[in-house]
Scaffold this motif. Structure first.
Motif, mmCIF file in Angstrom:
data_model
loop_
_atom_site.group_PDB
_atom_site.id
_atom_site.type_symbol
_atom_site.label_atom_id
_atom_site.label_comp_id
_atom_site.label_asym_id
_atom_site.label_seq_id
_atom_site.Cartn_x
_atom_site.Cartn_y
_atom_site.Cartn_z
ATOM 1 N N UNK A 80 69.966 49.917 -48.468
ATOM 2 C CA UNK A 80 69.396 48.981 -47.489
ATOM 3 C C UNK A 80 68.666 49.668 -46.338
ATOM 4 N N UNK A 81 68.853 50.977 -46.169
ATOM 5 C CA UNK A 81 68.146 51.672 -45.089
ATOM 6 C C UNK A 81 66.840 52.316 -45.542
ATOM 7 N N UNK A 82 66.729 52.663 -46.814
ATOM 8 C CA UNK A 82 65.522 53.358 -47.285
ATOM 9 C C UNK A 82 64.856 52.702 -48.494
ATOM 10 N N UNK A 83 65.661 52.231 -49.460
ATOM 11 C CA UNK A 83 65.082 51.706 -50.701
ATOM 12 C C UNK A 83 64.445 50.334 -50.501
ATOM 13 N N UNK A 84 65.179 49.380 -49.897
ATOM 14 C CA UNK A 84 64.594 48.035 -49.723
ATOM 15 C C UNK A 84 63.378 48.021 -48.793
ATOM 16 N N UNK A 85 63.346 48.819 -47.698
ATOM 17 C CA UNK A 85 62.108 48.856 -46.904
ATOM 18 C C UNK A 85 60.910 49.366 -47.700
ATOM 19 N N UNK A 86 61.174 50.224 -48.705
ATOM 20 C CA UNK A 86 60.086 50.710 -49.554
ATOM 21 C C UNK A 86 59.640 49.629 -50.543
ATOM 22 N N UNK A 87 60.597 48.853 -51.080
ATOM 23 C CA UNK A 87 60.279 47.852 -52.103
ATOM 24 C C UNK A 87 59.655 46.586 -51.536
ATOM 25 N N UNK A 88 60.030 46.208 -50.315
ATOM 26 C CA UNK A 88 59.607 44.917 -49.755
ATOM 27 C C UNK A 88 58.107 44.653 -49.813
ATOM 28 N N UNK A 89 57.248 45.583 -49.345
ATOM 29 C CA UNK A 89 55.812 45.258 -49.373
ATOM 30 C C UNK A 89 55.264 45.080 -50.782
ATOM 31 N N UNK A 90 55.845 45.769 -51.761
ATOM 32 C CA UNK A 90 55.363 45.649 -53.142
ATOM 33 C C UNK A 90 55.887 44.374 -53.796
ATOM 34 N N UNK A 91 57.146 44.052 -53.565
ATOM 35 C CA UNK A 91 57.749 42.874 -54.186
ATOM 36 C C UNK A 91 57.199 41.586 -53.594
ATOM 37 N N UNK A 92 57.064 41.544 -52.273
ATOM 38 C CA UNK A 92 56.702 40.300 -51.599
ATOM 39 C C UNK A 92 55.199 40.070 -51.483
ATOM 40 N N UNK A 93 54.406 41.137 -51.496
ATOM 41 C CA UNK A 93 53.001 40.895 -51.162
ATOM 42 C C UNK A 93 51.985 41.630 -52.024
#
Length: 308
Positions: free
Chosen positions: A276-289
Motif C-alpha cells: 500500500x505504500x509503493x505498489x498501489x501508488x504505482x498501479x493507480x494511474x494505469x488502472x484508473x486512467x
C-alpha cells in the motif's frame, strides 16, 4: 533529564528489509524502478488532465487528487528507503520519523475516503446517468475532496500524538523500512492499549467503512452492467470493474492487516506495507486512467501533434 534521554531517543535506526548486500542491491533497484514509474505515471496523468478541457470532469478531478496523494506518498517513504538501503547510516531523527509517520497517515486516510468518493461517482454515472450532472456538481465534488483531506489530517493527529508521547526505552531500533505506528509500539515500554484502541477505531471507521461503501457502489454498478444487451460492452465493463476492485482490495486489505493487528507485529508485517505504500501508488494511474479510452486518445493526439 537522563531518563528523558533514555525514553525519547534523538535518533531511531531503521532496520530495513534486509541486511544481506545482494538483496539490498535488488531492493534498491526494485524500489527505484517503482518510484520512477509512480512519479512519472502520476505526473503524466495530472498533465494530461490539466491540458485537456474534455477531461475536466468529476472523475478526473478525483483522479488528479489521487495522483497528488500517490506522488506525495511515494516521495515521503521511498527516497529514505533508497538512501538507507545502500548507506551504512540507517538512522532517522525523532523529528523526521514523526513527520514521515504523520504525512503517510494523512495520505492513507485521505486516499481511503477519496477511493470511496470515486466509487460513488462511478455509481452515479452508470446507475443514475440522467441525474449525474446535478448530483456530481463542482461544489459537491470539492466538498468530498475537502472532507477527505480534513479527515486525513485529523485522523493522523489522533493517532500520531499519543504515539509520540510514549517512552521508547526498550530500543531505538525500528524493525521496519519507514516510521510506522505498529513497529514503534513494539519498542515502547508503557501500556499501549489506548494506542491499539485508537488504531482499531481508525481502521474500523475509515478503512472498513470506505471499503464497504466501495463494495456497495460496485454491487449496484455490476447489477446495472448485467442489464447491458451487448456482450462486448458487458465484458469491457466487467474488466474495468475487476481491475478497480483488485487494486482497492489490495490497498484496503494490506492496511487493515497491518493496523488491526499491531500487537502481532512480525517480519511479515514489515513486508505487507510495501503493497500500500509503493505498489498501489504505482498501479493507480494505469488502472484508473491510462487504460481509459479518453486518456489514451488524448495522449495519442498530443504525440501526433508533436510529430507534425
Amino acid at each position: 533529564m537522563e531518563q528523558s534521554n533514555q525514553s525519547t531517543p534523538a535518533r531511531f535506526i531503521l532496520l530495513g528489509l534486509s541486511n544481506v548486500p545482494p538483496l539490498q542491491f535488488i531492493c534498491f533497484f526494485v524500489f527505484f524502478l517503482i518510484y520512477t514509474i509512480t512519479v512519472l505515471g502520476n505526473i503524466l496523468l495530472i498533465t494530461v488532465v490539466t491540458m485537456t478541457p474534455s477531461l475536466h470532469t468529476p472523475m478526473y478531478f478525483f483522479l488528479s487528487n489521487l495522483s497528488v496523494i500517490d506522488i506525495t506518498f511515494s516521495c515521503t517513504i521511498v527516497p529514505k528507503i533508497l538512501v538507507n538501503t545502500l548507506s551504512t547510516d540507517k538512522s532517522i531523527s525523532f523529528v523526521e520519523c514523526a513527520i514521515q509517520m504523520y504525512i503517510h497517515l494523512v495520505l492513507g486516510a485521505t486516499e481511503s475516503i477519496l477511493l470511496a468518493a470515486m466509487a460513488y461517482d462511478r455509481f452515479v454515472a452508470i446507475c443514475r446517468p440522467l441525474h449525474y450532472k446535478a448530483i456530481m456538481n463542482y461544489r459537491f465534488c470539492a466538498c468530498l475532496v475537502a472532507i477527505s483531506w480534513g479527515v486525513g489530517f485529523m485522523n493522523s493527529l489522533i493517532l500520531v500524538l499519543p504515539t509520540l508521547k510514549l517512552p521508547f526505552c526498550r530500543s531505538n531500533h525500528i524493525n521496519h523500512f519507514f516510521c510506522e505506528i505498529p513497529p514503534l509500539l513494539q519498542i515502547a515500554c508503557m501500556d499501549i492499549r489506548l494506542n491499539e484502541a485508537l488504531l482499531y477505531i481508525s481502521a474500523g471507521i475509515i478503512a472498513m467503512c470506505s471499503f464497504l461503501l466501495i463494495l456497495i457502489s460496485y454491487i449496484h454498478i455490476i447489477s446495472t452492467i448485467l442489464k447491458i444487451t451487448s456482450s462486448q460492452g458487458r465484458q469491457k465493463s466487467f474488466s474495468t470493474c475487476t481491475s478497480h476492485l483488485i487494486v482497492v482490495t489490495l490497498f484496503f486489505g494490506t492496511i487493515m492487516f497491518t493496523y488491526l493487528h499491531p500487537q502481532k507485529y512480525t517480519n511479515l508485517y514489515k513486508i505487507v506495507p510495501i503493497l500500500y505504500t509503493t505498489v498501489t501508488p504505482m498501479l493507480n494511474p494505469f488502472i484508473y486512467s491510462i487504460r481509459n479510452k479518453d486518456v489514451k486518445n488524448t495522449l495519442f493526439n498530443q504525440l501526433n501533434r508533436k510529430q507534425r
